[in-house]
Design a protein around this motif. Structure first.
Motif, PDB file in Angstrom:
ATOM      1  N   THR A   1      -4.363  -1.044  34.047  1.00  0.00           N
ATOM      2  CA  THR A   1      -3.826  -0.915  32.088  1.00  0.00           C
ATOM      3  C   THR A   1      -2.880  -0.513  31.771  1.00  0.00           C
ATOM      4  O   THR A   1      -2.156  -0.901  30.890  1.00  0.00           O
ATOM      5  N   GLU A   2      -2.763   0.736  32.562  1.00  0.00           N
ATOM      6  CA  GLU A   2      -1.568   1.406  32.497  1.00  0.00           C
ATOM      7  C   GLU A   2       0.058   0.397  32.719  1.00  0.00           C
ATOM      8  O   GLU A   2       0.942   0.304  31.795  1.00  0.00           O
ATOM      9  N   GLN A   3      -0.155  -0.007  33.816  1.00  0.00           N
ATOM     10  CA  GLN A   3       0.891  -1.182  34.207  1.00  0.00           C
ATOM     11  C   GLN A   3       1.055  -1.873  32.943  1.00  0.00           C
ATOM     12  O   GLN A   3       2.262  -2.544  32.332  1.00  0.00           O
ATOM     13  N   TRP A   4       0.253  -2.828  32.499  1.00  0.00           N
ATOM     14  CA  TRP A   4      -0.499  -3.573  32.272  1.00  0.00           C
ATOM     15  C   TRP A   4       0.643  -3.161  30.125  1.00  0.00           C
ATOM     16  O   TRP A   4       1.651  -4.202  29.515  1.00  0.00           O
ATOM     17  N   VAL A   5       0.565  -1.793  29.884  1.00  0.00           N
ATOM     18  CA  VAL A   5       1.005  -1.689  28.422  1.00  0.00           C
ATOM     19  C   VAL A   5       2.513  -0.991  28.847  1.00  0.00           C
ATOM     20  O   VAL A   5       3.238  -1.924  27.805  1.00  0.00           O
TER      21      VAL A   5
ATOM     22  N   CYS B   1       4.278  -4.350  27.856  1.00  0.00           N
ATOM     23  CA  CYS B   1       4.386  -4.715  26.932  1.00  0.00           C
ATOM     24  C   CYS B   1       5.679  -3.659  25.943  1.00  0.00           C
ATOM     25  O   CYS B   1       6.236  -4.503  25.477  1.00  0.00           O
ATOM     26  N   LYS B   2       5.722  -2.969  26.826  1.00  0.00           N
ATOM     27  CA  LYS B   2       6.482  -1.870  26.270  1.00  0.00           C
ATOM     28  C   LYS B   2       8.012  -2.370  26.485  1.00  0.00           C
ATOM     29  O   LYS B   2       8.660  -2.609  25.405  1.00  0.00           O
TER      30      LYS B   2
ATOM     31  N   ALA C   1       8.815  -5.620  24.241  1.00  0.00           N
ATOM     32  CA  ALA C   1       9.046  -5.789  22.921  1.00  0.00           C
ATOM     33  C   ALA C   1       9.821  -4.970  22.563  1.00  0.00           C
ATOM     34  O   ALA C   1      10.424  -5.294  22.087  1.00  0.00           O
ATOM     35  N   ASN C   2      10.504  -4.457  23.678  1.00  0.00           N
ATOM     36  CA  ASN C   2      11.535  -3.343  23.797  1.00  0.00           C
ATOM     37  C   ASN C   2      12.948  -4.810  23.316  1.00  0.00           C
ATOM     38  O   ASN C   2      13.721  -4.527  23.257  1.00  0.00           O
ATOM     39  N   THR C   3      13.034  -5.567  24.583  1.00  0.00           N
ATOM     40  CA  THR C   3      14.212  -6.491  25.308  1.00  0.00           C
ATOM     41  C   THR C   3      13.738  -7.434  23.450  1.00  0.00           C
ATOM     42  O   THR C   3      15.026  -8.094  22.817  1.00  0.00           O
ATOM     43  N   ALA C   4      13.128  -7.460  23.474  1.00  0.00           N
ATOM     44  CA  ALA C   4      12.982  -8.484  22.011  1.00  0.00           C
ATOM     45  C   ALA C   4      13.520  -8.077  20.807  1.00  0.00           C
ATOM     46  O   ALA C   4      14.349  -7.950  19.742  1.00  0.00           O
ATOM     47  N   ARG C   5      13.020  -6.668  20.837  1.00  0.00           N
ATOM     48  CA  ARG C   5      13.964  -5.557  19.405  1.00  0.00           C
ATOM     49  C   ARG C   5      15.763  -6.017  19.795  1.00  0.00           C
ATOM     50  O   ARG C   5      15.909  -5.853  18.404  1.00  0.00           O
TER      51      ARG C   5
END
Length: 81
Positions: A21-25, A28-29, A32-36
């Motif tokens: 779960t921590e790896q998945w989070v 995702c972060k 999201a940062n790359t997309a931003r």
């Protein structure tokens, strides 16, 4: 299987699940940062393109105005005669 073994396996499973779960989070972060960052870069490029296009349109309009003034005899070139 004894109760202690079941608790041990449950603890292992919980630990593995928590790690995944921590790896998945984190993944995702990162996404999201790359997309931003990509969005900000694209916005900067768009702004630059629009500014350049606006300057070109302004220059073309000024050229058209000067052409009309010269045709009508009220341009700067005609006042100097």
């Amino acid at each position: 299987m004894s109760s202690a073994q079941n608790q041990f396996k449950a603890g292992q499973t919980h630990g593995k699940t928590q790690a995944k779960t921590e790896q998945w989070v984190e993944s995702c972060k990162d996404s999201a940062n790359t997309a931003r960052e990509n969005t900000a870069h694209a916005a900067d490029q768009s702004a630059g393109f629009l500014q350049q296009t606006g300057e070109q349109v302004k220059s073309m309009a000024q050229g058209a105005i000067d052409g009309v003034k010269n045709t009508l005899g009220v341009g700067d070139n005609n006042n100097r005669k």
